[in-house]
Design an enzyme around this catalytic site. Structure first.
Site, short mmCIF file in Angstrom:
data_model
loop_
_atom_site.label_atom_id
_atom_site.label_comp_id
_atom_site.label_asym_id
_atom_site.label_seq_id
_atom_site.Cartn_x
_atom_site.Cartn_y
_atom_site.Cartn_z
NE ARG A 127 -5.23 -7.99 -0.87
CZ ARG A 127 -7.09 -7.67 -0.03
NH1 ARG A 127 -7.83 -8.04 0.04
NH2 ARG A 127 -6.63 -5.79 -0.37
CB THR A 128 -4.46 -6.22 -6.35
OG1 THR A 128 -4.15 -5.52 -4.87
CG2 THR A 128 -5.63 -6.96 -6.04
N GLY A 142 1.14 -0.86 -0.17
CA GLY A 142 -0.31 0.06 -0.22
C GLY A 142 0.84 1.18 0.37
NE ARG A 143 -2.10 5.42 0.92
CZ ARG A 143 -4.40 5.35 1.31
NH1 ARG A 143 -4.37 6.67 0.38
NH2 ARG A 143 -4.47 4.58 1.75
CB ILE A 144 3.37 2.11 4.44
CG1 ILE A 144 2.24 3.64 5.10
CG2 ILE A 144 4.66 2.31 5.76
CD1 ILE A 144 1.60 2.99 7.06
CD GLU A 204 0.73 -3.25 19.61
OE1 GLU A 204 1.90 -3.87 19.36
OE2 GLU A 204 0.45 -1.87 19.72
CG HIS A 209 1.77 0.63 18.17
ND1 HIS A 209 0.83 -0.62 17.57
CD2 HIS A 209 1.97 0.92 16.70
CE1 HIS A 209 0.02 -0.83 16.82
NE2 HIS A 209 0.69 0.75 16.69
CB ILE A 210 6.50 4.91 18.85
CG1 ILE A 210 8.06 4.30 18.19
CG2 ILE A 210 6.90 4.53 20.12
CD1 ILE A 210 8.99 4.43 18.65
CB ALA A 258 1.58 -4.66 9.60
NE ARG A 259 -2.62 -2.57 13.55
CZ ARG A 259 -2.64 -1.05 13.43
NH1 ARG A 259 -1.30 -0.63 13.24
NH2 ARG A 259 -3.34 -0.21 13.20
C1 DGY Z 1 -1.46 3.20 12.66
O1 DGY Z 1 -2.34 4.25 12.31
O2 DGY Z 1 -2.63 2.30 12.25
C2 DGY Z 1 -0.62 2.63 13.05
O3 DGY Z 1 -0.19 1.62 13.51
C3 DGY Z 1 -0.51 3.70 14.87
O4 DGY Z 1 -2.00 2.72 15.60
#
Ligand code: DGY
Length: 335
Positions: free
Chosen positions: A179-180, A156-158, A269, A287-288, A239-240
């Site tokens: 995916r695409t 994606g964008r990031i 977390e 998560h910063i 990401a997560r």
């Molecule tokens: C987001 O914007 O998804 C970052 O992980 C902050 O939660």
């Protein structure tokens, strides 16, 4: 006419609360009390809207307890804390904060990659502990970043921002899996080549994860995937947490099957898998990735703008679901 009632579920910039108060009757959790799901539902029961961070789960049980609720604006681009189907079924609009954090988060992904591959935090701990006595040819020797091959999962964008930094700034070869596939012009601009996940894992010197968390993406990187990576490789997750099997990652790092990792997100977390805390070759941050003052301000403002636009009748600016009767939107609000 009575103003809509809004809950701000976690502390945010006071000026954003003041701005919201010009439009709404606002209750803001500026003391940053961590509410249980039951307490959150109690606080939201008489509200028309909410500004949340990724830490509040908006699901069917909460929605059933909050019949007035019409809109929830997440101050995050990721919205895996939303049960989007349940929100749509309940007629509740969800919004997120894409775009405003893209470059800041891409910068941080690169910082984690550099820190892990070049052993920066390990070196700092070594120095502060008074262990640095002299020059040694292999002292904290890490792996090359410039000119190496970067694999990006989630484009994606990031992901695209990271690709641009890698290709244009560091002369890296960029492989991506998504995916695409990106349109050819965007692929060319990012100098990135679309490949299958296994090809990416086997060929990348460094892998960065920037895909949204969904049940399908749970443990996208587990023991099998780690076994496909080069033992000299670095893994970065911005990401997560649920995307990586942390126990499998810790084992690979401990046993030298993976050189290093950089993690900004964790499955439980703020708890971190205890095995990761014992390892020198993983850089851990709380998560910063989007945490610069300017970007956090922009995220708070966009979340507030979404609430204001929604209740003005202009419609949400960056919706994540489409309610019946609403204008069709082109889904483009992922990472
Ligand atoms: C987001 O914007 O998804 C970052 O992980 C902050 O939660």
């Amino acid at each position: 006419m009575a103003k809509p009632r809004i809950l701000v579920a976690q502390a945010i910039f006071p000026e954003t609360v003041e701005r919201l108060a010009q439009h709404f009757e606002v209750q803001a959790n500026q003391d940053d009390v961590r509410w249980s799901p039951a307490e959150l539902a109690r606080q939201l029961a008489d509200k028309d809207g909410a500004l949340t961070t990724g830490a509040q789960r908006i699901d069917a049980a909460l929605l059933a307890a909050c019949p007035r609720l019409r809109v929830v604006a997440n101050m995050a681009v990721g919205y895996n804390n939303f049960d989007v189907a349940a929100m749509t079924a309940a007629g509740v609009q969800g919004t997120n904060t894409p775009d405003v954090l893209t470059d800041t988060t891409a910068d941080f992904g690169f910082a984690l990659l550099m820190a892990a591959a070049r052993r920066i935090t390990e070196g700092e701990r070594y120095l502060r502990a008074g262990q640095w006595k002299d020059w040694r040819y292999d002292l904290l020797a890490g792996s090359e970043v410039h000119g190496s091959t970067l694999g990006i999962i989630g484009m994606g964008r990031i992901g695209q921002g990271i690709a641009r930094r890698a290709a244009h700034g560091f002369g890296m070869e960029v492989l991506y899996h998504n995916r695409t596939r990106l349109p050819p012009a965007l692929e060319a601009e990012c100098k990135a080549r679309h490949v299958g996940k296994d090809v990416l894992l086997a060929n990348a010197d460094h892998v960065v994860l920037v895909l949204p968390y969904t049940p399908d993406n749970h443990h996208t990187i587990g023991a099998q995937e780690l076994a496909r990576m080069k033992p000299t490789a670095t893994l970065v997750n911005i990401a997560r947490g649920g995307i990586v099997d942390e126990a499998a990652l810790a084992a690979a790092l401990r046993e030298g099957r993976l050189a290093a990792a950089g993690l900004d997100v964790f499955e439980g977390e703020p708890a971190v898998h205890p095995d990761l805390l014992t390892l020198p070759n993983v850089v851990l941050t709380p998560h910063i990735a989007s945490a610069t003052v300017a970007t956090r301000r922009a995220m708070a403002n966009l979340a507030a703008d979404n609430l204001i636009a929604f209740f003005d009748g202009r419609g949400p600016l960056t919706p994540v679901n489409q309610l019946p009767g609403a204008d069709e939107f082109l889904y483009q609000n992922g990472l």
